[in-house]
Scaffold this active site. Structure first.
Site, PDB file in Angstrom:
ATOM      1  N   GLU A   1       0.837  -1.296  -0.122  1.00  0.00           N
ATOM      2  CA  GLU A   1      -0.046  -0.225  -0.183  1.00  0.00           C
ATOM      3  C   GLU A   1       0.837   1.124  -0.068  1.00  0.00           C
ATOM      4  OE1 GLU A   1      -2.706  -0.547  -1.165  1.00  0.00           O
ATOM      5  OE2 GLU A   1      -4.170  -0.834   0.294  1.00  0.00           O
TER       6      GLU A   1
ATOM      7  N   THR B   1      -5.096   7.588  -4.093  1.00  0.00           N
ATOM      8  CA  THR B   1      -5.224   7.437  -2.706  1.00  0.00           C
ATOM      9  C   THR B   1      -4.616   8.475  -1.760  1.00  0.00           C
ATOM     10  OG1 THR B   1      -5.831   5.079  -3.064  1.00  0.00           O
ATOM     11  CG2 THR B   1      -5.458   5.503  -0.609  1.00  0.00           C
TER      12      THR B   1
HETATM   13  N1  HSE Z   1      -9.049   3.409   4.284  1.00  0.00           N
HETATM   14  C1  HSE Z   1      -8.113   3.831   3.005  1.00  0.00           C
HETATM   15  C2  HSE Z   1      -8.662   5.263   2.745  1.00  0.00           C
HETATM   16  C3  HSE Z   1      -8.672   2.900   1.795  1.00  0.00           C
HETATM   17  O1  HSE Z   1      -9.848   5.420   2.897  1.00  0.00           O
HETATM   18  O2  HSE Z   1      -7.699   6.061   2.463  1.00  0.00           O
HETATM   19  C4  HSE Z   1      -8.113   3.374   0.778  1.00  0.00           C
HETATM   20  O3  HSE Z   1      -7.262   2.466   0.108  1.00  0.00           O
END
Ligand code: HSE
Length: 313
Positions: free
Chosen positions: A133, A189
């Site tokens: 990630e 993101t």
């Molecule tokens: N929990 C994360 C966010 C998920 O909302 O940024 C996105 O990958």
């Protein structure tokens, strides 16, 4: 000797409203496949050889690639010096908010653990998968990787140690995923995390804890209505909805058409609507498309169900 191992991992939706970075749900909509090959040479090399995909370019450099980061970290920690080739078959479009990078990470971690016959519990395996990630979000977070690896609904605990609680979703839980066809930034993101507030009000925290508890109770009691009641986020949605054209209209139209709840899928721009059965699904799909159309935006809308986790094929 040349060994290979191939794993798949499904798409997922994170947050489910109030569970930012805590809730993940695997979805049987798309899946990624990662094939690892242990070469006959020992040079500590990780080679990303092939990415078969549609959609935006995925970087081939190990440091920039989710699967690459996972394999590199696992090889380092387990002192594996064999050169390893990675082939990635992207079934999950990236940039949708459906756990695309997480699925590549989860499949890579799972395939690696099987290829080298590593003994580790699921908590450690998810922790390795979360390395991936960093490539897309800039930080490690676990909601998408945990659900993609383990399947079902997953609650993330990070303190005092990394731990994941998996629950089987109700059989009658149906999800509609709406994907607006809009341009998203390259590190979408990361960008969607950078706009989040650093401080939040106690009132909003209390409401979010109440809603998150209701979501968990709904999964425990296999009650889709209760899950839906809890899908209401006071902290993240008000900020991120500004990134999604027509979000409030889409939500209103979907709820009017019979959806039980609607929220942003992970960091967006996709949205998810919750249904108890698929009876109203056609009406809700049209309502979501109509909502995005109000901003002259095309959308792809899918009906799906929760999914099992990663598997070897
Ligand atoms: N929990 C994360 C966010 C998920 O909302 O940024 C996105 O990958």
């Amino acid at each position: 000797m040349t060994d290979t191992c191939t794993a798949t991992a499904p798409s997922s939706t994170a947050n489910l409203g109030p569970g930012f970075d805590i809730f993940g749900l695997a979805l049987n909509l798309f899946e990624d496949t990662v094939k690892l090959t242990r070469k006959q040479t020992k040079g500590n090399k990780i080679i990303i050889n092939r990415i078969v995909q549609s959609g935006p370019e995925i970087p081939l450099e190990t440091q920039q690639n989710s699967s690459g980061l996972v394999v590199k970290k696992m090889a380092q920690d387990f002192k594996i010096s064999d050169d390893i080739e990675i082939e990635i078959f992207k079934g999950i479009p990236s940039g949708y908010g459906l756990g695309s990078s997480a699925a590549s990470s989860a499949a890579a971690a799972y395939a690696f653990s099987k290829l080298f016959k590593l003994k580790m519990d699921n908590n450690l395996l998810v922790d390795y998968a979360a390395e991936g990630e960093i490539a897309s979000a800039g930080t490690k977070h676990y909601d998408n990787v945990a659900s993609s690896l383990l399947g079902g609904f997953v609650i993330v605990r990070t303190l005092p140690k990394i731990e994941f609680i998996k629950m089987l979703p109700p059989e009658d839980l149906n999800i509609i995923v709406g994907v607006p066809q809009i341009r998203v930034p390259k590190k979408k993101t990361e960008a969607a995390r950078n706009i989040l507030p650093k401080n939040v009000s106690l009132d909003n925290v209390i409401q979010n804890i109440s809603n998150a508890s209701t979501v968990v109770a709904g999964f425990a009691l296999k009650d889709v209505q209760m899950i839906s009641k809890g899908i209401n986020d006071m902290i993240i949605e008000p900020v991120r909805k500004e990134l999604i054209p027509s979000y409030e209209i889409v939500k209103k139209y979907a709820l009017d058409a019979g959806a039980l709840a609607l929220t942003i899928s992970g960091a967006g721009p996709s949205i998810i609507a919750i249904l108890k059965t698929d009876v109203n699904s056609k009406k809700i799909i049209s309502a979501i498309q109509d909502g995005f159309n109000e901003s002259h935006i095309e959308s792809k809308v899918y009906l799906c169900k929760p999914s099992n986790g990663a598997k070897i094929i």
